[in-house]
Design an enzyme around this catalytic site. Sequence first.
Site, mmCIF file in Angstrom:
data_model
loop_
_atom_site.group_PDB
_atom_site.id
_atom_site.type_symbol
_atom_site.label_atom_id
_atom_site.label_comp_id
_atom_site.label_asym_id
_atom_site.label_seq_id
_atom_site.Cartn_x
_atom_site.Cartn_y
_atom_site.Cartn_z
ATOM 1 C CG ASN A 51 -1.728 1.242 1.371
ATOM 2 O OD1 ASN A 51 -1.776 2.053 0.443
ATOM 3 N ND2 ASN A 51 -2.373 1.419 2.511
ATOM 4 C CG HIS B 5 -5.774 2.101 5.227
ATOM 5 N ND1 HIS B 5 -5.299 3.103 6.031
ATOM 6 C CD2 HIS B 5 -4.777 1.194 5.107
ATOM 7 C CE1 HIS B 5 -4.045 2.806 6.379
ATOM 8 N NE2 HIS B 5 -3.707 1.656 5.835
ATOM 9 C CB SER C 172 5.417 -1.312 11.996
ATOM 10 O OG SER C 172 5.037 0.044 12.196
ATOM 11 C CD GLU D 55 -3.326 -2.053 7.513
ATOM 12 O OE1 GLU D 55 -2.292 -2.376 6.917
ATOM 13 O OE2 GLU D 55 -3.887 -0.971 7.350
ATOM 14 N N GLY E 114 2.646 2.797 10.723
ATOM 15 C CA GLY E 114 3.588 3.897 10.526
ATOM 16 C C GLY E 114 4.348 4.301 11.771
ATOM 17 C CD GLU F 9 -2.855 5.755 6.509
ATOM 18 O OE1 GLU F 9 -2.836 5.727 5.268
ATOM 19 O OE2 GLU F 9 -1.960 5.236 7.209
ATOM 20 C CE LYS G 207 -0.164 3.369 4.705
ATOM 21 N NZ LYS G 207 -0.004 3.512 6.151
ATOM 22 N N GLY H 249 2.988 -0.821 4.320
ATOM 23 C CA GLY H 249 3.051 0.585 3.947
ATOM 24 C C GLY H 249 4.495 1.006 3.700
HETATM 25 P P1 13P Z 1 3.137 0.763 7.686
HETATM 26 O O1 13P Z 1 3.661 -0.525 7.114
HETATM 27 O O2 13P Z 1 3.847 1.976 7.176
HETATM 28 O O3 13P Z 1 3.016 0.719 9.177
HETATM 29 O O4 13P Z 1 1.628 0.923 7.126
HETATM 30 C C1 13P Z 1 0.749 -0.125 7.286
HETATM 31 C C2 13P Z 1 -0.467 0.156 6.505
HETATM 32 O O5 13P Z 1 -1.239 1.035 6.833
HETATM 33 C C3 13P Z 1 -0.705 -0.641 5.299
HETATM 34 O O6 13P Z 1 -1.981 -0.434 4.807
#
Ligand code: 13P
Length: 253
Positions: A10, A98, A216, A170, A176, A100, A12, A237
């Site tokens: 992803n 998601h 992560s 997640e 993140g 976010e 983003k 991510g």
């Molecule tokens: P990270 O791997 O940056 O923590 O993000 C995870 C994520 O939100 C994947 O959709």
Amino acid sequence: MARKPLIAANWKMHKTVSEAVATVRELLDRLGGQAPADRTVLICPPFTAIAAVRDVLEGTGILWGAQNMYPRAEGAFTGEISPRMLTDLGCTHVIVGHSERRHIFGEGNQLINEKVRAAFEFDLVPILAVGEKLEHRRAGLQEAVVEEQLVKGLRGVTAEQARQLVIAYEPVWAIGTGETARPEDAQAMHAFIRRWLAGQYGEEVAQAVVIQYGGSVKPNNVDELMAQPDIDGALVGGASLKADSFARIVQFQ
Ligand code: 13P
């Protein structure tokens, strides 16, 4: 039934078209020109780079998908992208719900449910993202929160559709932050999700559903996460933005 692992990137809101093309070219080089046979690899670029990523990945076995969509075929929805537009680009999957989208853009379970159902209607596999915030986990409410997201997000989804579904667990506090869930905690939640699916759709469907972990995931923790019996993949991510780290995650052992 053995579930085929699904490792998904992803990206983003990262990468211009040329950056996206360079990254998938390098990824392909590192993977020997094609997807490994025993796992599914999926790249979800920003909308603007999907066509260019498709041009590089076509014929390699690596799939591409989207990070979001609006649940209508077309219409007066300024700024939105429809499932028809995504399948037209060869997308196979779409991430829905998601954290976010839920927390920055205020998406609720009702809209997320419409997106899940629209994905099925247009032959896209929805990757339904669920997960609790830190305050919920501290209060021991993580299963209740995830259960509510499942109940509301999957309303109206049939057993036949659910069989195709992907769920991404997640935990919000792990996204993140560099703080990954302990493999045993992630496993416990994945097992909880699978039990919920069994109650809803029967054991056979529950055993077929791919449940990814996200938050992560890095080259140095992917192996122990993927070793858990109910963790069937990763939604990555930050570590998916560089071809070398994502290739290593794809090559988990
Ligand atoms: P990270 O791997 O940056 O923590 O993000 C995870 C994520 O939100 C994947 O959709």
